[in-house]
Design a protein around this motif. Structure first.
Motif, mmCIF file in Angstrom:
data_model
loop_
_atom_site.group_PDB
_atom_site.id
_atom_site.type_symbol
_atom_site.label_atom_id
_atom_site.label_comp_id
_atom_site.label_asym_id
_atom_site.label_seq_id
_atom_site.Cartn_x
_atom_site.Cartn_y
_atom_site.Cartn_z
ATOM 1 N N LEU A 153 0.841 -1.198 0.000
ATOM 2 C CA LEU A 153 0.000 0.000 0.000
ATOM 3 C C LEU A 153 0.875 1.246 0.000
ATOM 4 C CD1 LEU A 153 -2.514 -1.008 2.840
ATOM 5 C CD2 LEU A 153 -2.544 -1.702 0.449
ATOM 6 N N ASP A 154 0.300 2.346 -0.460
ATOM 7 C CA ASP A 154 0.945 3.652 -0.401
ATOM 8 C C ASP A 154 0.507 4.322 0.891
ATOM 9 O OD1 ASP A 154 1.771 6.311 -0.694
ATOM 10 O OD2 ASP A 154 1.514 6.265 -2.864
ATOM 11 N N ALA A 155 1.453 4.709 1.742
ATOM 12 C CA ALA A 155 1.113 5.287 3.046
ATOM 13 C C ALA A 155 0.264 6.543 2.912
ATOM 14 C CB ALA A 155 2.393 5.595 3.828
ATOM 15 N N GLU B 13 6.274 10.005 6.195
ATOM 16 C CA GLU B 13 5.231 10.271 7.179
ATOM 17 C C GLU B 13 5.795 11.072 8.347
ATOM 18 O OE1 GLU B 13 1.968 9.888 7.495
ATOM 19 O OE2 GLU B 13 1.894 9.222 5.404
ATOM 20 N N ASP B 14 5.052 12.070 8.792
ATOM 21 C CA ASP B 14 5.495 12.904 9.903
ATOM 22 C C ASP B 14 5.046 12.330 11.250
ATOM 23 O OD1 ASP B 14 6.714 14.711 8.177
ATOM 24 O OD2 ASP B 14 4.829 15.771 7.827
ATOM 25 N N ASN B 15 3.736 12.165 11.398
ATOM 26 C CA ASN B 15 3.199 11.660 12.659
ATOM 27 C C ASN B 15 2.998 10.152 12.544
ATOM 28 O OD1 ASN B 15 1.989 11.308 15.120
ATOM 29 N ND2 ASN B 15 0.565 13.028 14.900
ATOM 30 N N LYS C 234 -0.542 7.758 12.670
ATOM 31 C CA LYS C 234 -0.848 7.134 11.374
ATOM 32 C C LYS C 234 -0.929 5.621 11.514
ATOM 33 C CE LYS C 234 -1.247 7.315 6.819
ATOM 34 N NZ LYS C 234 -2.322 8.031 6.116
ATOM 35 N N LEU C 235 -0.047 5.039 12.325
ATOM 36 C CA LEU C 235 -0.052 3.587 12.506
ATOM 37 C C LEU C 235 -1.333 3.133 13.199
ATOM 38 C CD1 LEU C 235 1.539 0.987 12.111
ATOM 39 C CD2 LEU C 235 2.640 1.379 14.328
ATOM 40 N N ARG C 236 -1.796 3.900 14.187
ATOM 41 C CA ARG C 236 -3.051 3.561 14.861
ATOM 42 C C ARG C 236 -4.220 3.605 13.875
ATOM 43 N NH1 ARG C 236 -0.818 6.516 19.223
ATOM 44 N NH2 ARG C 236 -1.853 8.427 18.482
ATOM 45 N N GLU C 237 -4.220 4.614 13.010
ATOM 46 C CA GLU C 237 -5.280 4.722 12.004
ATOM 47 C C GLU C 237 -5.245 3.539 11.036
ATOM 48 O OE1 GLU C 237 -4.825 8.410 10.001
ATOM 49 O OE2 GLU C 237 -5.267 9.648 11.772
ATOM 50 N N LEU C 238 -4.034 3.126 10.640
ATOM 51 C CA LEU C 238 -3.896 1.999 9.717
ATOM 52 C C LEU C 238 -4.440 0.713 10.324
ATOM 53 C CD1 LEU C 238 -0.303 2.628 8.288
ATOM 54 C CD2 LEU C 238 -2.448 2.758 7.013
ATOM 55 N N LYS C 239 -4.089 0.457 11.601
ATOM 56 C CA LYS C 239 -4.551 -0.767 12.243
ATOM 57 C C LYS C 239 -6.056 -0.776 12.412
ATOM 58 C CE LYS C 239 -0.262 -1.813 14.717
ATOM 59 N NZ LYS C 239 0.410 -1.952 16.035
ATOM 60 N N LEU D 56 0.803 -6.565 9.621
ATOM 61 C CA LEU D 56 0.787 -5.238 9.030
ATOM 62 C C LEU D 56 2.148 -4.610 9.312
ATOM 63 C CD1 LEU D 56 -0.783 -2.847 7.689
ATOM 64 C CD2 LEU D 56 -1.417 -2.144 10.001
ATOM 65 N N VAL D 57 2.925 -4.370 8.241
ATOM 66 C CA VAL D 57 4.311 -3.922 8.379
ATOM 67 C C VAL D 57 4.486 -2.606 7.642
ATOM 68 C CG1 VAL D 57 6.726 -4.551 8.046
ATOM 69 C CG2 VAL D 57 5.039 -6.342 8.418
ATOM 70 N N THR D 58 5.183 -1.662 8.273
ATOM 71 C CA THR D 58 5.520 -0.405 7.607
ATOM 72 C C THR D 58 6.946 -0.493 7.083
ATOM 73 O OG1 THR D 58 6.221 0.551 9.721
ATOM 74 C CG2 THR D 58 3.955 0.959 9.040
ATOM 75 N N VAL D 59 7.143 -0.078 5.829
ATOM 76 C CA VAL D 59 8.466 -0.171 5.201
ATOM 77 C C VAL D 59 8.745 1.100 4.405
ATOM 78 C CG1 VAL D 59 8.389 -2.684 5.018
ATOM 79 C CG2 VAL D 59 7.548 -1.288 3.122
ATOM 80 N N SER D 60 9.991 1.249 4.046
ATOM 81 C CA SER D 60 10.401 2.304 3.122
ATOM 82 C C SER D 60 11.288 1.672 2.057
ATOM 83 C CB SER D 60 11.150 3.424 3.849
ATOM 84 O OG SER D 60 11.707 4.329 2.904
ATOM 85 N N ALA D 61 10.750 1.529 0.854
ATOM 86 C CA ALA D 61 11.531 0.939 -0.233
ATOM 87 C C ALA D 61 12.704 1.839 -0.615
ATOM 88 C CB ALA D 61 10.636 0.702 -1.446
#
Length: 484
Positions: A289-291, A323-325, A329-334, A349-354
């Motif tokens: 997904l695109d953050a 992403e700044d906050n 943002k992670l709480r919203e995603l979950k 659910l994993v956050t990454v930076s390609a």
């Protein structure tokens, strides 16, 4: 394989058609439109008893800047440098062009061995083009027809001496694109061991411009796939074999999937179809997904597709570095994940930076964890003890006053986990009670996120004494009447 053959030439001279014939599969997309191929696609080629690695390349363009054509050309030049032999193809029906002459000069300087081939050479209409090919100074051209299979014997004769000369050379561990997935994973037994011969199959899917190719390049540690700011660069489903942190994997890079209503062109339909095929052959599907715009309608469709195909699913949110906050943002995603994809509840659910490579270790761990759950097997005794407790906690319904009886439960398969419950009146079991059982399995046996298949099977009325009383009474009456 001791020989690497790169097929190069202008766009639309038939490189992908010949590639498909050499590998014996329709792996590369083929269309009349020029410039279909953009990435390097590799496969195991066969000509008689000769085995070699064959590379399908993008059409050589007269561009050296940072445009899409320029980046495609640099990728093709890289293939030329890494190949042992270059098969330079021209279109015999079009004849020699100034672009052909320019690229012949480049190949003469950069490639160790160049074989000249005049493709589309069937029929007398190609005679003039074949004769013109002599002007390139690359020796006698081979008359080929990739579409009809003509000239393969001549190509074999040209390759065989080169292969013999390189026989002593050790083969390199190159990326592979042949999809040879063993589909017997749905039978009973222990979870298969991941080896170099049978690597873990991972497909990376998502909307256009989500960063799939960039992510795979970062995992590989090299710019192996074509990337850029333009959406929809990837067209073929390219697979790459690698060792990621000690785990052999084959990762499929797929074309971005737009809404079905927006996919009008034939070429994009072929690209999406190729990506769907990669999902069906994968074991773990990473939905990228695109953050900035996560969980769009198309993201939900793609994730649901992977679940319906029965694949282990990992949700990865890319471009996390901008992403700044991050915590909010992670709480919203979950929260959105649990609400919008309840069928994948508990999936990683994993956050990454390609771009920076942050989060790649977490992504790898999530893939291995999802694969382990996908292969999980529960003992039958434990299942039936669990079923008894579930029935006591919440008895099944009683349609028309007759309660449905759940008698026995077993796990029929893995990959994904599939369970069978023997019961009375399976056709009258409401969907809500099936969900109650599936959610209980997911929670009590630690199977978060993986698709679970639950089948209700009726036993029929197996009462051996049914009807015997009436039958025996009739026989007795007849016996007494005979005596009277």
């Amino acid at each position: 394989m001791s020989l690497t053959l790169a097929i190069v030439g202008r766009p639309n001279v038939g490189k992908s058609t010949l590639f498909n014939r050499l590998v014996g599969k329709r792996l590369a997309l083929v269309d009349d439109q020029p410039g279909v191929t953009r990435d390097l696609r590799e496969g195991e080629g066969r000509l008689g008893d000769l085995r070699f690695t064959v590379i399908d390349t993008a059409g050589l363009e007269d561009a050296t800047d940072d445009s899409l054509q320029g980046r495609m050309r640099r990728l093709t030049e890289r293939a030329v440098d890494m190949a042992d032999v270059c098969l330079f193809m021209i279109d015999a029906r079009v004849g020699l062009t100034p672009t052909d002459e320019m690229f012949a000069e480049i190949l003469r300087k950069r490639s160790k061995h160049v074989i000249l081939a005049a493709n589309k050479a069937e029929g007398a209409a190609a005679d003039a083009g074949v004769l013109e090919a002599y002007n390139l100074g690359l020796g006698e051209p081979i008359r080929l027809s990739g579409e009809h299979g003509e000239g393969m014997t001549d190509l074999y004769a040209a390759l065989m001496p080169l292969a013999d000369a390189m026989e002593e050379k050790q083969p390199e561990d190159v990326p592979q694109t042949d999809i040879d997935l063993d589909e017997d994973g749905e039978t009973e037994g222990e979870a298969p061991v991941i080896t170099a011969d049978k690597p873990l199959q991972v497909a990376v899917v998502g909307r256009p411009n989500a960063g799939k190719s960039t992510l795979i390049n970062k995992i590989l540690g090299e710019d192996r796939l074509l990337t850029g700011p333009e959406a929809g660069i990837t067209r073929d489903a390219i697979s790459l074999k690698l060792d990621w942190g000690g785990t052999p994997m084959r990762i499929f890079d797929t074309a971005g999937m737009r809404k079905k209503a927006k996919v009008q062109e034939k070429l994009e339909k072929l690209s999406v179809s190729d990506g769907l095929r990669a999902v069906k052959f994968a074991e773990v599907v990473v939905v990228l997904l695109d953050a900035a715009i996560p969980f769009e309608q198309q993201d939900l469709r793609i994730a649901d597709l992977a679940e319906r195909e029965g694949r282990a699913v990992v949700i990865a949110v890319n471009k996390w570095d901008v992403e700044d906050n991050k915590q909010e943002k992670l709480r919203e995603l979950k929260t959105s994940f649990e609400r919008l994809l309840p069928q994948l509840r508990g999936a990683p659910l994993v956050t990454v930076s390609a771009k920076t490579g942050r989060g790649l270790e977490r992504l790898r761990d999530a893939i291995l964890r999802a694969h382990d759950v996908w292969n999980r097997r529960v003992p039958t005794a434990a299942l039936n003890r669990w079923l008894t407790a579930m029935l006591e906690q919440h008895p099944p319904p009683a349609p028309q006053g007759r309660r449905i009886k759940l008698r026995y439960m077993t796990q029929a398969k893995t990959r994904p986990p599939g369970f069978v419950v023997m019961c009375s009146h399976p056709d009258k079991m409401p969907e809500s009670y099936s969900r109650y059982l599936v959610n209980g399995l997911r929670e009590d046996f630690d199977m978060p996120g993986t698709p679970i298949r639950l089948t209700l099977r009726g036993q029929g009325d197996k009462n051996p004494y049914k009807g015997r009383r009436k039958k025996n009474a009739g026989a007795l009456a007849k016996h007494l009447k005979g005596k009277a």
